[in-house]
Enzyme design. Structure first.
Site, PDB file in Angstrom:
ATOM      1  N   LYS A  58      -1.603  -2.663  14.108  1.00  0.00           N
ATOM      2  CA  LYS A  58      -1.532  -3.754  15.084  1.00  0.00           C
ATOM      3  C   LYS A  58      -0.305  -3.482  15.953  1.00  0.00           C
ATOM      4  O   LYS A  58       0.809  -3.351  15.440  1.00  0.00           O
ATOM      5  CB  LYS A  58      -1.429  -5.106  14.387  1.00  0.00           C
ATOM      6  CG  LYS A  58      -2.702  -5.478  13.626  1.00  0.00           C
ATOM      7  CD  LYS A  58      -2.573  -6.794  12.898  1.00  0.00           C
ATOM      8  CE  LYS A  58      -2.690  -7.969  13.844  1.00  0.00           C
ATOM      9  NZ  LYS A  58      -2.779  -9.260  13.096  1.00  0.00           N
ATOM     10  N   ASP A 153      -3.744 -17.176   0.194  1.00  0.00           N
ATOM     11  CA  ASP A 153      -3.459 -17.705   1.523  1.00  0.00           C
ATOM     12  C   ASP A 153      -3.470 -19.232   1.482  1.00  0.00           C
ATOM     13  O   ASP A 153      -4.497 -19.836   1.147  1.00  0.00           O
ATOM     14  CB  ASP A 153      -4.527 -17.189   2.506  1.00  0.00           C
ATOM     15  CG  ASP A 153      -4.204 -17.543   3.944  1.00  0.00           C
ATOM     16  OD1 ASP A 153      -3.040 -17.826   4.243  1.00  0.00           O
ATOM     17  OD2 ASP A 153      -5.137 -17.555   4.769  1.00  0.00           O
ATOM     18  N   SER A 186       3.749 -11.748   1.514  1.00  0.00           N
ATOM     19  CA  SER A 186       3.026 -10.984   2.544  1.00  0.00           C
ATOM     20  C   SER A 186       3.797 -10.808   3.838  1.00  0.00           C
ATOM     21  O   SER A 186       3.411 -10.003   4.684  1.00  0.00           O
ATOM     22  CB  SER A 186       1.695 -11.671   2.845  1.00  0.00           C
ATOM     23  OG  SER A 186       1.914 -12.906   3.512  1.00  0.00           O
ATOM     24  N   LYS A 189       2.113 -15.858   5.536  1.00  0.00           N
ATOM     25  CA  LYS A 189       2.113 -17.183   4.919  1.00  0.00           C
ATOM     26  C   LYS A 189       2.004 -17.142   3.408  1.00  0.00           C
ATOM     27  O   LYS A 189       2.409 -18.082   2.731  1.00  0.00           O
ATOM     28  CB  LYS A 189       0.938 -18.011   5.469  1.00  0.00           C
ATOM     29  CG  LYS A 189       1.026 -18.329   6.943  1.00  0.00           C
ATOM     30  CD  LYS A 189      -0.092 -19.269   7.359  1.00  0.00           C
ATOM     31  CE  LYS A 189      -1.475 -18.648   7.141  1.00  0.00           C
ATOM     32  NZ  LYS A 189      -2.575 -19.557   7.545  1.00  0.00           N
ATOM     33  N   GLY A 190       1.411 -16.061   2.871  1.00  0.00           N
ATOM     34  CA  GLY A 190       1.030 -16.097   1.475  1.00  0.00           C
ATOM     35  C   GLY A 190       1.598 -14.985   0.624  1.00  0.00           C
ATOM     36  O   GLY A 190       2.704 -14.473   0.873  1.00  0.00           O
ATOM     37  N   HIS A 192       0.413 -11.372  -1.781  1.00  0.00           N
ATOM     38  CA  HIS A 192      -0.552 -10.367  -2.224  1.00  0.00           C
ATOM     39  C   HIS A 192      -0.244 -10.020  -3.676  1.00  0.00           C
ATOM     40  O   HIS A 192       0.922  -9.886  -4.049  1.00  0.00           O
ATOM     41  CB  HIS A 192      -0.456  -9.098  -1.374  1.00  0.00           C
ATOM     42  CG  HIS A 192      -0.822  -9.318   0.064  1.00  0.00           C
ATOM     43  ND1 HIS A 192      -0.383  -8.499   1.077  1.00  0.00           N
ATOM     44  CD2 HIS A 192      -1.565 -10.274   0.665  1.00  0.00           C
ATOM     45  CE1 HIS A 192      -0.859  -8.932   2.237  1.00  0.00           C
ATOM     46  NE2 HIS A 192      -1.565 -10.018   2.006  1.00  0.00           N
ATOM     47  N   THR A 250      -8.958  -3.650   4.880  1.00  0.00           N
ATOM     48  CA  THR A 250      -7.594  -3.145   4.696  1.00  0.00           C
ATOM     49  C   THR A 250      -6.651  -4.320   4.471  1.00  0.00           C
ATOM     50  O   THR A 250      -6.957  -5.463   4.825  1.00  0.00           O
ATOM     51  CB  THR A 250      -7.121  -2.344   5.920  1.00  0.00           C
ATOM     52  OG1 THR A 250      -7.149  -3.196   7.075  1.00  0.00           O
ATOM     53  CG2 THR A 250      -7.987  -1.127   6.155  1.00  0.00           C
ATOM     54  N   ARG A 258       5.831  -7.300   9.835  1.00  0.00           N
ATOM     55  CA  ARG A 258       4.757  -8.168  10.307  1.00  0.00           C
ATOM     56  C   ARG A 258       5.034  -8.558  11.752  1.00  0.00           C
ATOM     57  O   ARG A 258       6.198  -8.627  12.188  1.00  0.00           O
ATOM     58  CB  ARG A 258       4.634  -9.432   9.450  1.00  0.00           C
ATOM     59  CG  ARG A 258       4.354  -9.191   7.971  1.00  0.00           C
ATOM     60  CD  ARG A 258       3.114  -8.341   7.729  1.00  0.00           C
ATOM     61  NE  ARG A 258       1.904  -8.855   8.279  1.00  0.00           N
ATOM     62  CZ  ARG A 258       1.013  -9.590   7.597  1.00  0.00           C
ATOM     63  NH1 ARG A 258       1.230  -9.886   6.322  1.00  0.00           N
ATOM     64  NH2 ARG A 258      -0.105  -9.996   8.165  1.00  0.00           N
ATOM     65  N   LYS A 547      13.115 -29.792 -21.026  1.00  0.00           N
ATOM     66  CA  LYS A 547      12.697 -28.426 -21.343  1.00  0.00           C
ATOM     67  C   LYS A 547      13.832 -27.744 -22.106  1.00  0.00           C
ATOM     68  O   LYS A 547      14.937 -27.615 -21.604  1.00  0.00           O
ATOM     69  CB  LYS A 547      12.377 -27.656 -20.062  1.00  0.00           C
ATOM     70  CG  LYS A 547      11.697 -26.324 -20.321  1.00  0.00           C
ATOM     71  CD  LYS A 547      11.300 -25.666 -19.024  1.00  0.00           C
ATOM     72  CE  LYS A 547      10.478 -24.425 -19.297  1.00  0.00           C
ATOM     73  NZ  LYS A 547      11.124 -23.496 -20.213  1.00  0.00           N
TER      74      LYS A 547
END
Length: 840
Positions: A58, A153, A186, A189-190, A192, A250, A258, A547
């Site tokens: 890109k 995502d 990534s 936003k998310g 991998h 891909t 990015r 905890k």
């Protein structure tokens, strides 16, 4: 030559670089020169994970723009005709014709791509090899991926922290299949998630498996997860995008930049970082370069095939060439000369207690089944059906399904001998499938259908005290492609057929009467990672416990009487006997008035009476009585009892949480080493405040009506870990680059020790532009020529020192063994704190 051009030689190749001061990221002021520098410095790691993979790009030829004026981008597959001839490439035939793709093999190629503004580099999960020099041979059916990927995502209403929670769930499921998972934020936003494969299965097969995994998680977590690609279904959900395993798809390459408004990167992370979901953010390229220096390449294990890394993993019955990657044992595959050849090849009769017969047996008049609970490196259940003189076998990471609406994954393993139907015992450490094996249920079954490698339907008649709870009808179906010339997939799903009576309880051991205590095999219920917003939205439905920083233990207690001292059996989460290691906890027998099974946490107390896991480690692993007695005097332990599973022979597994807690407080008395902490009454925020005040590590939130599900990780119990904060003294700063060249890259931090300042590490994130400018101005006024303390050379080589006068606050995950802050994030200056009061 124009003054805007520069000739360089990279790895023997001559390149012309132009407009190095051109701004590619206007929001941050990041220039083309900085992008080229990043690609040059990160190239060994980026290439490691992109080598021999075709690259789509890109490109933002005029930069990425700003939110008000986004830059133009175009997606490029074909290598431009003007590209240097030395760039390695491969042609791939598409329906629209062949396209020539570059391969990311060297730094010179990365430099060329950065020069033409290819900021994002995307690669598939499969590699081209020497056999694929002829473009006509690179066809979809021949592409064999060496890694599986999931793209998590967040949809509208969800955030990155929600993706962290889903990543933990995917990791658990992959672990149950014997696969390690490696997370990457990534840069968008998310998240991998990558898992290494051995390259023996096709993209279609792996894509089918990934799809089934995503659907399985969606079924179990409908309020959080969606696996369908339709955008209208993503509201307030996290999408598990499994489709990037397709041969035609891909994923942005690890370590690629990015094309966002700031120069973020697809950055590998540690699972430790994910223990504090709210603190996880996308990383910029400067941070990634710093992390590489400190942590190395966190994804390096991914470059090894699963066949290299999966040895005695959690399934205990997978190995190179077994399910998921497309090999294994099936009557529809190539059958060895003996159905037990594979089984015998993995076991040495001299070193394992498992049966290792010389030949397979013969089936009797009735067909037998067995389901074995297998505590290998993680818990799973082995499901075995007698067929053709062997036990055809599957590993069930989540156990047999208890709800017809929820199918469970079944990974086919090698055939086992009929003698295995009665096997229980401990497979020694270092042997294949090492761990504890117990029979969860066994009996006979009626076969309704057996289509080799495709579909099986059977009615199982379980034992009176077995885990199935009676008669159950199951269907197993293969999820692979069975078309012409296709190798069938070795991953299955198991389905509880609707007309089966409901099981008496979830997969997990049956609680027997204490008279049969030696046969009790039970695993503790486990919690998932939670988030505060979700708990706040459901106020009133949750109870809270502190905890404890210790180790989990189940106690099977025979109460002391006038004529008996009673008996206490302690077992760890993985089934190991703990009673001899912690003899002081035998006190439990005098603290109860009925025989019972209790759940709790063993802790050692440090200064201030708070649990200290480091102190507890002094007791862990001791085996000799003399050592235990010696350390017991120095480091006594306590047990925090928080649940009851059985009382006076009656199972309480299906009793609601609040009722169990009420019964617990009535039946267990406090002792010298035995404690029953109260459940916290109030809001989750009040509970978290109490945890911070007590300096504990967080809160356990439990649904008030939840039942106890042995061995299951559920969302009715969730962990809410507190992210720590502390005051720090600024002692120096490191020289910034790029957009931070006028401010600083990171601050060097310290606190007062017993005699001198103690170095705590550095922080480079959490600043906004105003803070950067204001801090730099203050730092310049406090400049000094020498370091006020000793700092490691690697972190002081470009340091600028200041007088230790400024105090700030950071958020951090934990301390490293060296006493450094782990993943600190800047929160701000603390003018109200005197530097002398900041102590280590």
């Amino acid at each position: 030559m124009s003054r805007h051009e520069q000739k360089v030689t990279v790895e023997g190749h001559r390149l012309t670089l132009t407009n190095l001061d051109k701004v590619y990221y206007p929001e941050s002021g990041t220039t083309k020169g900085e992008v080229l520098d990043y690609f040059a410095r990160i190239s060994p790691h980026l290439i490691r994970h992109s080598r021999d993979r075709i690259a789509t790009r890109k490109r933002w030829v005029d930069g990425v723009g700003t939110p008000k004026d986004p830059g133009d981008v175009f997606f490029e597959k074909d290598l431009p005709a003007s590209a240097p001839s030395w760039i390695l490439s491969r042609s791939i035939r598409h329906s629209t014709g062949s396209k020539r793709y570059p391969l990311l093999q060297d730094r010179a190629t990365l430099t060329y791509l950065a020069q033409i503004a290819s900021l994002e580099l995307h690669v598939p999960q499969w590699q081209v090899g020497a056999e694929s020099l002829d473009p006509r041979t690179i066809e979809s059916r021949t592409r064999k991926p060496d890694r599986m990927v999931f793209d998590l995502d967040p949809g509208p209403g969800r955030e990155l922290s929600d993706c962290v929670e889903v990543a933990q769930l995917v990791r658990e499921l992959l672990s149950g299949m014997g696969l390690d998972a490696y997370p990457v934020t990534s840069g968008s936003k998310g998240i991998h998630l990558y898992a290494p494969l051995d390259g023996s299965a096709t993209c279609q097969q792996i894509s089918d498996v990934a799809h089934e995994l995503a659907r399985s998680l969606e079924s179990d977590h409908k309020r959080l997860i969606v696996s369908a690609m339709k955008k209208k279904l993503r509201e307030n959900k996290v999408l598990i995008d499994w489709s990037q395993n397709s041969a035609a798809k891909t994923t942005v390459a690890p370590y690629s930049l990015r094309g966002k408004f700031t120069p973020t990167v697809a950055a590998p992370r540690t699972w430790k970082e994910f223990e504090a979901p709210a603190a996880v953010g996308q990383l910029r390229f400067e941070e990634v370069l710093d992390r590489i220096e400190d942590l190395g390449d966190l994804l390096e294990p991914l470059t090894k095939s699963a066949g290299d890394t999966r040895t005695d993993k959690s399934l205990g019955e997978t190995s190179p060439g077994d399910p998921v990657e497309g090999a294994g044992t099936s009557a529809s595959a190539t059958v060895p000369r003996d159905r037990l050849d594979v089984y015998r090849s993995k076991r040495d009769a001299k070193h394992t207690c498992e049966p290792v017969p010389e030949s397979h047996g013969a089936s009797g008049n009735e067909l037998s089944f067995v389901i074995q609970e297998h505590h290998a490196s993680s818990l799973h259940w082995d499901f075995r059906l007698e067929h053709d003189g062997v036990l055809v076998s599957w590993a069930l990471p989540k156990g047999p399904p208890t709800d017809p609406k929820s199918n469970h994954l079944a990974v086919q393993t090698e055939d086992h001998p009929l003698e295995y139907a009665s096997f229980e015992g401990t497979i020694p450490k270092g042997q294949y499938g090492a761990g504890e094996v117990t029979i969860w249920d066994s009996g006979t079954f009626e076969l309704e259908k057996w289509r080799e490698g495709r579909e099986i339907i059977a009615v199982l008649h379980g034992g009176d005290d077995g885990g199935l709870g009676g008669v159950r009808r199951f269907a197993l179906f293969n999820t692979g492609d069975h078309g012409p010339n296709k190798e069938p997939e070795k991953n299955w799903m198991i389905h509880l057929i609707k007309d089966s009576p409901a099981p008496s309880e979830a997969p997990g051991p049956v609680v027997r009467r204490p008279a049969d205590v030696e046969a009790t095999h039970i695993s503790p219920m486990l919690a998932s990672i939670g988030d505060l917003p979700s708990i706040r939205r459901e106020a009133g439905e949750w109870a809270f416990e502190m905890k404890w920083d210790g180790i989990r233990a189940l106690a099977t207690v025979r109460a002391a009487t006038e004529t008996s001292e009673g008996e206490v059996r302690l077992s760890s989460r993985n089934g190991h006997d703990l009673a001899n290691i912690y003899p002081e906890l035998a006190e439990l027998a005098t603290c109860v008035d009925v025989d019972c099974i209790l759940d709790g946490e063993i802790v050692a107390l440090g200064p201030g009476g708070r649990p200290d896991f480091g102190r507890l480690q002094r007791r862990m692993g001791l085996s000799h009585d003399r050592d235990i007695d010696h350390e017991r005097g120095r480091t006594p332990v306590h047990v925090m009892i928080f649940d009851v599973l059985s009382a006076d022979g009656d199972s309480l597994l299906k009793t609601p949480y609040l009722t169990r807690r009420e019964q617990l407080t009535k039946m267990v008395a406090e002792g010298e080493s035995v404690h029953v902490p109260i459940a916290f009454e109030g809001s989750v925020d009040e509970a978290m405040d109490a945890s911070r005040e007590l300096k504990l590590e967080g809160v356990m939130a439990k649904r008030t009506g939840s039942t106890y599900l042995p061995g299951r990780r559920t969302h009715t119990w969730v962990k809410l870990k507190d992210v720590s904060t502390r005051d720090v003294i600024i002692v120096g700063w490191r020289t910034g680059r790029g957009e931070r060249s006028e401010t600083f890259a990171s601050l060097l931090l310290a606190a007062h020790g017993k005699d001198d300042l103690v170095y705590l590490g550095r922080v480079g994130t959490g600043f906004d532009e105003t803070q950067l400018q204001a801090l730099r101005s203050k730092l310049d006024r406090l400049a000094r020529k020498t370091a006020p303390l000793e700092v490691p050379a690697a972190e002081s080589r470009d340091a600028n020192w200041v007088r230790p006068r400024l105090v700030g606050e950071v958020r951090f995950a934990a301390f490293t063994d060296a006493g450094r802050l782990r993943h600190p994030v800047w929160r701000g200056l603390r003018d109200d704190v005197d530097p002398d009061d900041v102590v280590a």
